[in-house]
Design a protein around this motif. Sequence first.
Motif: not given
Length: 479
Positions: A197-202, A313-321, A328-333, A337-341
Amino acid sequence: MKKMDFLILSFILIIGLLFRLYKFNIPLADLHSWRQADTAAVARNFLKSGFDLFHPQYDDLSNVQSGIENPQGYRMVEFPIYNASFALLYKYFDFFNLEQWGRLVSIFFSLITISIIYYLLCKEKNRLTAFFASFIYAVFPFFVFFSRVVLPEPTALGLTMISIFFFYFFSQNKNKKLSYLYYLLSLIFFSLALLIKPTTIFYSLVIIYLFLKTFGLKIFKNLTFYLYFLLSFFPLVFWRFYIKNYPEGIPVNEWLLTSINTPEGLKTIFFRPAFFRWIFFERINNLIFGGYLTLFFILGILSKEKNHLFRFFLFSAFFYLFVFQGGNVQHEYYQTLILPSLAIFSGLGINFLFEKKTIINQFLSTIIIIFSLFFSWYISFYQVKNFYQYPQELIKQANIIKSLTSADDKIVVDRMGDTTLLYLSERKGAPAIFKSPQELKASGYSYIITSNQSEIESLKKENYQVIFQNNNFFIFKLL
């Protein structure tokens, strides 16, 4: 970690596993079944055609997803490590079906994520924070559901957390030989996570912080810093260049950054009020946190936390969002990737309340926390329980299709691009009527399955044979 921590973590993991086995045996037709079906179809085709990881195939042969007809059914998205892993497990241990093995792999990596959250918080904060953060991840309904789906996100997230775990060891260890073993392991697991999953790059932000904490500003003169990202990114870059040779297998994805699909077509949502309402109010506040838990999350953010590891961790989550606003709006899944934060800062917020020194405050804090967790869980479950529901009629349709068509028949299911029925009926073809019946017939398609009344009338007028009909759908023979 002490013996007590192992006992606490074991309890949390057992509870987390039991929660994740809820409706473990249901067909692959629950929420986001189309995406789960595409993932499982790649695994099933590995079993049928051989484990060619560089040519993953699924059941959609149409132009619906990529805009280019895809007669070989190529699926060129993430590198199919996850798909191959549960296909191999099914091949050699078939006491579970293929989809159940897919769920078990996701569950396994989600339990790893829980364990690492506990470990890091226990080492960097305290046992209380570690308990609540990992407990929230283990039992809250949204966390649970998206830890047992047949999707690559839980596995990629688990591998990312393993990578951070080993890099944390690297940053702490004084033994050079051992520390560089941790460095290498971290690099390998991060590389695998990026491929899946390339989005783990965050999460690179967390790794960069640990580099800074270990070497300070000297990292810019440190070869290990550049090597880490060069070597971990190389397989992903290679894969992304490679799949350009198969454009028919690459779904249209530019909209994931800024737009959402609606019945009226694509609508831009980039930094619009609707984005903030959907993500921070509807999803995070209502769906994930069940309302009341948001208080602890905010307290965790506002608390004077001196350890910056969790801030990153939090910066990574918000950056991704903020980068993938449309997705992120279209699909809940996408929020997986932000759940750990979310869990970490909820735990920090609960700990903040408990840090009050007086007995009265501690008593009140305990009551507030217990009631808030209970009501938050219940409100979240009231919504998430619908994610497990699936249309029984869809399973019946799939069984009818399997009984009336042969395994080699190419079929068209009139489902607006949803591939679930293709997967359940174990047939290849198209998830929408993307050509005229005459063109479909010329392309080798054998049947059209539809419940659209205007389409049914049109096919009847053209004298296509009805081989099955009921109140819900018709099967027309094209050949």
